[in-house]
Write a protein that holds these residues in place. Sequence first.
Motif, mmCIF file in Angstrom:
data_model
loop_
_atom_site.group_PDB
_atom_site.id
_atom_site.type_symbol
_atom_site.label_atom_id
_atom_site.label_comp_id
_atom_site.label_asym_id
_atom_site.label_seq_id
_atom_site.Cartn_x
_atom_site.Cartn_y
_atom_site.Cartn_z
ATOM 1 N N VAL A 102 0.829 -1.207 0.000
ATOM 2 C CA VAL A 102 0.000 0.000 0.000
ATOM 3 C C VAL A 102 0.864 1.257 0.000
ATOM 4 C CG1 VAL A 102 -0.257 0.315 2.516
ATOM 5 C CG2 VAL A 102 -2.120 0.971 0.976
ATOM 6 N N GLY A 103 2.105 1.146 0.440
ATOM 7 C CA GLY A 103 3.000 2.301 0.480
ATOM 8 C C GLY A 103 3.370 2.833 -0.882
ATOM 9 N N VAL A 104 3.298 1.990 -1.908
ATOM 10 C CA VAL A 104 3.607 2.444 -3.265
ATOM 11 C C VAL A 104 2.332 2.657 -4.077
ATOM 12 C CG1 VAL A 104 5.905 1.418 -3.299
ATOM 13 C CG2 VAL A 104 3.946 0.067 -4.083
ATOM 14 N N SER A 105 1.192 2.589 -3.432
ATOM 15 C CA SER A 105 -0.091 2.739 -4.118
ATOM 16 C C SER A 105 -0.590 4.178 -4.022
ATOM 17 C CB SER A 105 -1.132 1.803 -3.487
ATOM 18 O OG SER A 105 -1.596 2.349 -2.251
ATOM 19 N N GLN A 106 -1.782 4.395 -4.558
ATOM 20 C CA GLN A 106 -2.431 5.697 -4.465
ATOM 21 C C GLN A 106 -3.216 5.865 -3.175
ATOM 22 O OE1 GLN A 106 -3.364 3.072 -6.238
ATOM 23 N NE2 GLN A 106 -5.382 3.324 -7.227
ATOM 24 N N ASP A 107 -3.187 4.864 -2.312
ATOM 25 C CA ASP A 107 -3.996 4.911 -1.092
ATOM 26 C C ASP A 107 -3.331 5.647 0.063
ATOM 27 O OD1 ASP A 107 -5.996 3.587 -2.398
ATOM 28 O OD2 ASP A 107 -5.551 1.625 -1.532
ATOM 29 N N THR A 108 -2.072 6.033 -0.085
ATOM 30 C CA THR A 108 -1.429 6.940 0.876
ATOM 31 C C THR A 108 -0.746 8.036 0.067
ATOM 32 O OG1 THR A 108 0.804 5.991 0.955
ATOM 33 C CG2 THR A 108 -0.892 4.935 2.328
ATOM 34 N N PHE A 109 -0.266 9.042 0.744
ATOM 35 C CA PHE A 109 0.430 10.129 0.050
ATOM 36 C C PHE A 109 1.897 9.801 -0.187
ATOM 37 C CE2 PHE A 109 2.644 11.058 3.824
ATOM 38 C CZ PHE A 109 3.460 12.190 3.674
ATOM 39 N N LEU A 110 2.362 8.638 0.273
ATOM 40 C CA LEU A 110 3.783 8.361 0.343
ATOM 41 C C LEU A 110 4.465 8.281 -1.022
ATOM 42 C CD1 LEU A 110 3.685 5.695 3.208
ATOM 43 C CD2 LEU A 110 4.594 8.035 3.359
ATOM 44 N N ALA A 111 3.874 7.587 -1.976
ATOM 45 C CA ALA A 111 4.528 7.411 -3.276
ATOM 46 C C ALA A 111 4.705 8.744 -3.992
ATOM 47 C CB ALA A 111 3.715 6.443 -4.138
ATOM 48 N N HIS A 112 3.641 9.547 -4.020
ATOM 49 C CA HIS A 112 3.725 10.851 -4.683
ATOM 50 C C HIS A 112 4.693 11.758 -3.937
ATOM 51 C CE1 HIS A 112 1.274 14.132 -6.998
ATOM 52 N NE2 HIS A 112 2.532 14.072 -7.374
ATOM 53 N N ALA A 113 4.683 11.673 -2.609
ATOM 54 C CA ALA A 113 5.610 12.481 -1.820
ATOM 55 C C ALA A 113 7.055 12.100 -2.112
ATOM 56 C CB ALA A 113 5.309 12.317 -0.329
ATOM 57 N N TRP A 114 7.310 10.795 -2.262
ATOM 58 C CA TRP A 114 8.667 10.351 -2.572
ATOM 59 C C TRP A 114 9.117 10.929 -3.910
ATOM 60 C CZ3 TRP A 114 11.836 8.151 -6.073
ATOM 61 C CH2 TRP A 114 13.059 7.672 -5.607
ATOM 62 N N ALA A 115 8.233 10.895 -4.900
ATOM 63 C CA ALA A 115 8.573 11.444 -6.215
ATOM 64 C C ALA A 115 8.869 12.934 -6.117
ATOM 65 C CB ALA A 115 7.434 11.191 -7.195
ATOM 66 N N GLY A 116 8.059 13.641 -5.339
ATOM 67 C CA GLY A 116 8.272 15.080 -5.177
ATOM 68 C C GLY A 116 9.585 15.398 -4.498
ATOM 69 N N GLN A 117 9.915 14.646 -3.453
ATOM 70 C CA GLN A 117 11.159 14.900 -2.727
ATOM 71 C C GLN A 117 12.378 14.495 -3.549
ATOM 72 O OE1 GLN A 117 11.403 16.569 0.414
ATOM 73 N NE2 GLN A 117 9.360 17.017 -0.385
ATOM 74 N N ARG A 118 12.255 13.429 -4.336
ATOM 75 C CA ARG A 118 13.388 13.058 -5.206
ATOM 76 C C ARG A 118 13.618 14.136 -6.253
ATOM 77 N NH1 ARG A 118 17.150 12.976 -7.417
ATOM 78 N NH2 ARG A 118 18.502 11.302 -8.176
ATOM 79 N N THR A 119 12.546 14.713 -6.759
ATOM 80 C CA THR A 119 12.667 15.792 -7.732
ATOM 81 C C THR A 119 13.305 17.027 -7.099
ATOM 82 O OG1 THR A 119 10.669 14.957 -8.819
ATOM 83 C CG2 THR A 119 11.379 17.186 -9.394
#
Length: 403
Positions: A361-378
């Motif tokens: 679920v951590g890499v899914s759309q059901d938490t903010f985590l995946a999108h947040a990781w992409a934003g922070q890596r950027t």
Amino acid sequence: MNFEYSDKVQKLMKQVSDFMDAHIYPVEQEMHDLVAKEQWSTPALMEELKAKAKAAGLWNLFLPVAYGKYSAGLTNLEYAPLAEIMGKVMWAPEVFNCAAPDTGNMEVLAKYGNEAQKKQWLEPLLEGKIRSAFAMTEPEVASSDATNIELRIERDGSEYVINGRKFYISGACRKQCEVMIVMGKTDPGNTNRYVQQSQVLVPMKTPGVTVVRPMQVFGYNDAPEGHAEVTFDNVRVPIDNIIVAEGKGFEIAQGRLGPGRIHHCMRSIGVAQRALDLMCKRVNERIVFGRPMIKQQSVREDIAISACQIEQARLMTLKAAQKMDMEGNKAAKDLIAMIKIVAPNMSLDVIDRAIQCHGAVGVSQDTFLAHAWAGQRTLRLADGPDQVHMMQLGRDLVKQKAD
């Protein structure tokens, strides 16, 4: 340094936190769904939230020097914990009119703009009526060295003629984006590389301006603002649209990026703190191998090191903010570089551990985590890659010891 926030700041922290709890967290999914339906336009829900924030006095909190009726007049140090709270939801800063790239553009216009430019563009931005973009990065050159910029700005009588191509221009995809600050070269032959550049205001609807496509970031298009590829084909604007004067572009860019970088770091800490909070909740609720996840030693260590990293970055951010307030942005450039290196990497570490504790679920759309990781890596690339900050910081630190 006094680590206690003033009564004024504590009151604002409570107000912003309460606003987030009451109005932002409950509609995270709704906002996502609305954006998915009409990607490149500000949802009506966002405008409703902005009106509520403005009515509550939670507006333009980022502007460090009071600008009439539009600004709260907070210092960088006072703004830091507020930006951290806003940063916990990627689109929340816009609700408070504290979102990049508008914040940087407003600071540029407040500091460098003439009265006509302030009236036409700064005031609507401060009121939250329009959005803007900052066009510097180009696909053909290493734009982390701003002297490489190739877009041409050539004077022709009472107008400038602009030709070139930009990409990853955040905000330019949005229908409500009305103006760009565009950086290019007015004097490419000057032997001083730092006075070849200028910055000019270009309305989005100017003939010759074409938004070619939205660039994706790890598969996300970051609607509704997006990150556009934009071409300029014989774009003509009045010479009055120049900011300050020809040759001042590099100077303005450096003045813009200092506050922008630390604002990103403030929000990074908020992202990391939310990830840690989710991780703590998750490991208390999940049973693995017959016992709560928190009973696993490795999980306890992940939580402990995450808390340590967040607090370290938070304190460094506050120190940099205080020095900016007391001695100016230039005097604080080493600390700003340090925290720009530290904060996104810290946030990535914490988010990664939170994802691991959440499993699939951590890499899914059901938490903010995946999108947040992409934003922070950027963010390790935005406003200068880590390597550039480290190169310049190392150079400056050695030079100080040699003097």
